[in-house]
Design an enzyme around this catalytic site. Structure first.
Site, mmCIF file in Angstrom:
data_model
loop_
_atom_site.group_PDB
_atom_site.id
_atom_site.type_symbol
_atom_site.label_atom_id
_atom_site.label_comp_id
_atom_site.label_asym_id
_atom_site.label_seq_id
_atom_site.Cartn_x
_atom_site.Cartn_y
_atom_site.Cartn_z
ATOM 1 C CG ASP A 171 -3.822 -49.810 -30.414
ATOM 2 O OD1 ASP A 171 -3.855 -48.562 -30.390
ATOM 3 O OD2 ASP A 171 -3.971 -50.460 -31.461
ATOM 4 C CE1 TYR A 267 -4.464 -40.240 -32.229
ATOM 5 C CE2 TYR A 267 -3.355 -41.947 -30.962
ATOM 6 C CZ TYR A 267 -4.132 -41.567 -32.044
ATOM 7 O OH TYR A 267 -4.568 -42.491 -32.947
HETATM 8 P P1 NAD Z 1 -13.898 -50.840 -39.728
HETATM 9 O O1 NAD Z 1 -14.810 -49.836 -40.349
HETATM 10 O O2 NAD Z 1 -13.055 -51.671 -40.589
HETATM 11 O O3 NAD Z 1 -14.778 -51.824 -38.830
HETATM 12 C C1 NAD Z 1 -15.822 -51.428 -38.034
HETATM 13 C C2 NAD Z 1 -16.995 -52.388 -38.201
HETATM 14 O O4 NAD Z 1 -18.033 -51.941 -37.288
HETATM 15 C C3 NAD Z 1 -17.614 -52.399 -39.592
HETATM 16 O O5 NAD Z 1 -17.675 -53.707 -40.097
HETATM 17 C C4 NAD Z 1 -19.013 -51.822 -39.390
HETATM 18 O O6 NAD Z 1 -19.994 -52.385 -40.238
HETATM 19 C C5 NAD Z 1 -19.279 -52.165 -37.940
HETATM 20 N N1 NAD Z 1 -20.298 -51.336 -37.301
HETATM 21 C C6 NAD Z 1 -20.476 -49.992 -37.414
HETATM 22 N N2 NAD Z 1 -21.492 -49.604 -36.646
HETATM 23 C C7 NAD Z 1 -21.978 -50.709 -36.013
HETATM 24 C C8 NAD Z 1 -23.016 -50.941 -35.083
HETATM 25 N N3 NAD Z 1 -23.772 -49.930 -34.632
HETATM 26 N N4 NAD Z 1 -23.223 -52.207 -34.643
HETATM 27 C C9 NAD Z 1 -22.461 -53.213 -35.093
HETATM 28 N N5 NAD Z 1 -21.448 -53.058 -35.969
HETATM 29 C C10 NAD Z 1 -21.206 -51.816 -36.419
HETATM 30 O O7 NAD Z 1 -13.014 -50.021 -38.679
HETATM 31 P P2 NAD Z 1 -11.554 -50.327 -38.100
HETATM 32 O O8 NAD Z 1 -10.608 -49.345 -38.681
HETATM 33 O O9 NAD Z 1 -11.238 -51.744 -38.180
HETATM 34 O O10 NAD Z 1 -11.717 -49.856 -36.589
HETATM 35 C C11 NAD Z 1 -12.706 -50.382 -35.729
HETATM 36 C C12 NAD Z 1 -12.772 -49.559 -34.487
HETATM 37 O O11 NAD Z 1 -11.660 -49.795 -33.658
HETATM 38 C C13 NAD Z 1 -12.788 -48.042 -34.715
HETATM 39 O O12 NAD Z 1 -13.650 -47.443 -33.776
HETATM 40 C C14 NAD Z 1 -11.375 -47.646 -34.438
HETATM 41 O O13 NAD Z 1 -11.268 -46.279 -34.129
HETATM 42 C C15 NAD Z 1 -11.105 -48.539 -33.273
HETATM 43 N N6 NAD Z 1 -9.702 -48.724 -32.865
HETATM 44 C C16 NAD Z 1 -9.401 -48.413 -31.598
HETATM 45 C C17 NAD Z 1 -8.139 -48.577 -31.122
HETATM 46 C C18 NAD Z 1 -7.857 -48.144 -29.720
HETATM 47 O O14 NAD Z 1 -6.738 -47.814 -29.402
HETATM 48 N N7 NAD Z 1 -8.855 -48.079 -28.847
HETATM 49 C C19 NAD Z 1 -7.147 -49.121 -31.953
HETATM 50 C C20 NAD Z 1 -7.478 -49.452 -33.263
HETATM 51 C C21 NAD Z 1 -8.774 -49.246 -33.707
HETATM 52 C C1 G6P Z 2 -3.908 -45.938 -32.640
HETATM 53 C C2 G6P Z 2 -4.906 -45.440 -31.664
HETATM 54 C C3 G6P Z 2 -6.284 -45.828 -32.083
HETATM 55 C C4 G6P Z 2 -6.584 -45.350 -33.489
HETATM 56 C C5 G6P Z 2 -5.530 -45.868 -34.430
HETATM 57 C C6 G6P Z 2 -5.708 -45.249 -35.800
HETATM 58 O O1 G6P Z 2 -3.837 -47.329 -32.592
HETATM 59 O O2 G6P Z 2 -4.672 -45.896 -30.360
HETATM 60 O O3 G6P Z 2 -7.196 -45.314 -31.162
HETATM 61 O O4 G6P Z 2 -7.846 -45.796 -33.920
HETATM 62 O O5 G6P Z 2 -4.259 -45.534 -33.965
HETATM 63 O O6 G6P Z 2 -4.867 -45.905 -36.699
HETATM 64 P P1 G6P Z 2 -5.072 -45.819 -38.272
HETATM 65 O O7 G6P Z 2 -3.996 -46.669 -38.793
HETATM 66 O O8 G6P Z 2 -6.473 -46.348 -38.528
HETATM 67 O O9 G6P Z 2 -4.956 -44.383 -38.623
HETATM 68 MN MN MN Z 3 -6.440 -45.420 -29.067
#
Ligand code: NAD
Ligand code: G6P
Ligand code: MN
Length: 444
Positions: A171, A267
Site C-alpha cells: 500500500d 522506503y
Molecule cells: P498484527 O500482528 O496486528 O496481525 C497479524 C495477525 O496474524 C495476528 O493476529 C497473528 O496472530 C496472526 N498470525 C501470525 N502468524 C500466523 C499464522 N502462521 N497463521 C495465521 N495467523 C497468523 O499485524 P499488523 O500490524 O496488523 O500487520 C499484519 C501484516 O500486514 C504484517 O505482515 C504487516 O507487515 C502487513 N502489512 C503490509 C502492508 C503492505 O504494504 N503490504 C501494509 C500494512 C501492513
Molecule cells: C507501509 C508499508 C507496509 C508496512 C507499513 C508499516 O504501509 O507499505 O508494508 O507494513 O507501512 O507501517 P507501521 O505503521 O506498522 O509502521
Molecule cells: Mn508495503
C-alpha cells in the site's frame, strides 16, 4: 454477473482487519459478498477483533454470513479470495527485528535491512502454509497477500509455489500517490496514470499523466524537490499519520536529489541514508513500540468497547481508505475488469535489462486469469545496480531458508546496503538466530 463472493481474511487478529472489513462493507454494491471468514492461529487475539466485526457486519449487512475460526479446513473451504496479512512472531518479534540491528548502529526496520531479513525468515513458512490450505480446500481461489516482507515472501512463493494463484501487494505507492493527488489538487489517485519500476519498497515513478494525457511530472518534481511528499495541510486520519511517517515523507526531498528524472518510493531512505535513520531512532523505543502503544492499543480498545456495548454507535470503525485497492483488485480478478494495479510479479522481461526471475513491482493489467505486467523497458544503470544488489539480498534469504544455510544468510545480510561490513553482519546474524529460535529453520 450477480455472483456473491466468499472471503477469508487470514490474520483475522490483525490491526488492519476492522478497517478492511469496514471498507468491504462500504463497497458491497461494487463487490457483493455472501460470506466473510476470519482465520488466525491465535484465537484470543482474533476473538477481540472478530466479535466486534461480527457486530459491525450485523449492523451493516446482516445477510452476510460471518465465521471466525482457527481451524484451517473451516476457514479455507468454499472461498473465492484469501486476503492475507499475517505477522509471524507478532509485534514482540518486530521489536526484536528493529532493536537488534540498532545495537550495532545498523538500521532497525520492519522490512528493510537485517530486520526485514529476519522477518522474511519467519514469514516464508507462515505464508506457504496459507497457500497450502487454500490449494487444498479452495483450489480455484486467489490469495491477495500483503503479509510482509512482501519482496521476500513473493520470491519464496515464486520459487516454491510457482503455479499458485497468489498476488503480492503493497500500500505504500498508493499512499504516496494519495499525496501526489493532493499536491496536484486532484480528486483522487484514480486520476493518475503511472509508469513505475522497482522491487517492493524499492522503486521509482517514471511517468505520471492525468486521464487526458497531461504530463504531471514537472509540477510534482518541482514540489518534491522542495517539500518531499510533505503536504501543506497534513492528513490527520488514516495509516501513515504518525510523526515518524511525517519525517519519512519529508525525507523524500533528499532521496529525490540523486535522480531528478524519477520520483522515489519513501522506503529508499533506509538504503540511501542508513546513518540518518539510525540517528533518528531511539534504540530503546522503536516503531514497534510506537505501533503497540498507538494503533494496536487503539484498535483493540475500540473493538473491546464495541463488543461490550453490543453496537458500533459510540465507536465507529474507520474505513481503511488505502485498502480500497484490495476490493478493486478482487473485482478485477472476480469480474475480469482489466483494471491496472501496481503489483509484485515475476519480471519475465517487464524490465527488459533486469533479471527475468526477479520479483519486481510494476503496473499490471488484471483480469480473470491474473496479472499481466506492462513492459517498462530498460532502466538506468544507477537503479539497475541498486536493484541487482537488493534482489540478491532477497534471493539469498530464500536460498538460506530452503537450504538451511548460515553462509547464505550471512551473505544476504552483508549484501544489504544498510550493513557496513562482514563482521557486523555476522554479529547481527548471530543475535537474530538466538532471538528467532522458535521461528527460523535451523541453519548450518
Ligand atoms: P498484527 O500482528 O496486528 O496481525 C497479524 C495477525 O496474524 C495476528 O493476529 C497473528 O496472530 C496472526 N498470525 C501470525 N502468524 C500466523 C499464522 N502462521 N497463521 C495465521 N495467523 C497468523 O499485524 P499488523 O500490524 O496488523 O500487520 C499484519 C501484516 O500486514 C504484517 O505482515 C504487516 O507487515 C502487513 N502489512 C503490509 C502492508 C503492505 O504494504 N503490504 C501494509 C500494512 C501492513
Ligand atoms: C507501509 C508499508 C507496509 C508496512 C507499513 C508499516 O504501509 O507499505 O508494508 O507494513 O507501512 O507501517 P507501521 O505503521 O506498522 O509502521
Ligand atoms: Mn508495503
Amino acid at each position: 454477473m450477480n455472483k456473491k463472493f466468499s472471503i477469508v481474511i487470514a490474520g483475522g487478529g490483525s490491526t488492519f482487519t476492522p478497517g478492511i472489513v469496514a471498507m468491504l462493507l462500504e463497497n458491497l454494491d461494487r463487490f457483493p459478498i455472501r460470506q466473510i471468514k476470519f482465520y488466525d492461529n491465535l484465537e484470543s487475539r482474533q476473538k477481540q477483533i472478530g466479535d466486534a466485526c461480527e457486530i459491525l457486519i450485523r449492523e451493516k449487512a446482516p445477510e452476510i454470513k460471518f465465521v471466525q475460526t482457527t481451524d484451517p479446513e473451516t476457514a479455507f473451504t468454499d472461498v473465492d479470495f484469501v486476503m492475507a496479512h499475517i505477522r509471524v512472531g507478532l509485534y514482540a518479534m518486530r521489536e526484536k527485528d528493529e532493536k537488534i540491528p540498532l545495537k550495532y548502529g545498523v538500521v532497525g526496520q520492519e522490512t528493510c535491512g537485517p530486520g526485514g531479513i529476519a522477518y522474511g525468515m519467519r514469514s516464508i513458512g507462515g505464508v506457504l502454509e496459507l497457500v497450502d490450505y487454500m490449494e487444498k480446500y479452495s483450489p480455484d481461489a486467489w490469495m491477495l497477500n500483503y503479509s510482509n516482507p512482501a519482496a521476500i515472501v513473493a520470491e519464496a512463493t515464486r520459487r516454491l509455489k510457482p503455479n499458485s494463484k497468489i498476488i503480492n501487494i503493497c500500500d505504500m505507492p498508493i499512499s504516496i500517490m494519495d499525496r501526489m493527488a493532493k499536491i496536484l489538487e486532484l480528486e483522487s489517485t484514480s486520476e493518475l496514470e503511472i509508469s513505475y519500476f522497482g522491487l517492493n519498497h524499492f522503486g521509482w515513478w517514471t511517468e505520471i499523466h492525468d486521464k487526458a494525457g497531461k504530463d504531471l511530472m514537472p509540477q510534482l518534481k518541482e514540489y518534491v524537490a522542495q517539500h518531499g511528499y510533505s503536504l501543506p495541510s497534513e492528513i490527520k486520519e488514516g495509516q501513515h499519520v504518525d510523526a515518524s511517517w511525517l519525517e519519512t515523507f519529508a525525507k523524500a526531498k533528499e532521496t529525490y536529489e540523486i535522480d531528478p528524472e524519477r520520483l522515489p518510493n519513501t522506503y529508499l531512505q533506509y538504503y540511501f541514508f542508513p546513518e540518518d535513520m539510525v540517528a533518528h531512532t531511539d534504540p530503546q523505543h522503536t516503531r514497534a513500540n510506537q505501533v503497540m502503544e498507538g494503533r494496536e492499543k487503539h484498535v483493540f480498545g475500540m473493538c473491546n468497547a464495541i463488543t461490550a456495548a453490543g453496537s458500533t454507535d459510540n465507536n465507529p470503525v474507520e474505513i481503511d481508505e488505502h485498502a480500497s485497492y484490495i476490493v478493486d483488485l478482487a473485482r478485477a480478478l472476480g469480474m475480469n475488469t482489466g483494471e491496472r494495479f501496481l503489483l509484485i510479479v515475476p519480471n519475465d522481461g517487464a524490465v527488459s535489462n533486469f533479471d527475468e526471475t526477479a520479483m519486481v513491482e510494476v503496473p499490471c493489467v488484471v483480469g480473470k486469469n491474473g496479472p499481466q505486467a506492462i513492459t517498462q523497458g530498460k532502466i538506468p544503470q544507477f537503479q539497475k545496480g541498486l536493484m541487482e544488489q537488493q534482489v540478491s539480498v532477497e534471493k539469498l534469504v530464500v536460498d538460506a531458508w530452503i537450504e538451511g544455510s548460515y553462509q547464505k544468510l550471512w551473505q544476504a545480510l552483508s549484501l544489504s546496503r544498510t550493513v557496513p561490513n562482514l563482521r557486523v553482519a555476522k554479529e547481527i546474524l548471530d543475535d537474530l538466530i538466538e532471538a528467532n529460535q522458535e521461528f527460523w529453520p535451523a541453519l548450518k
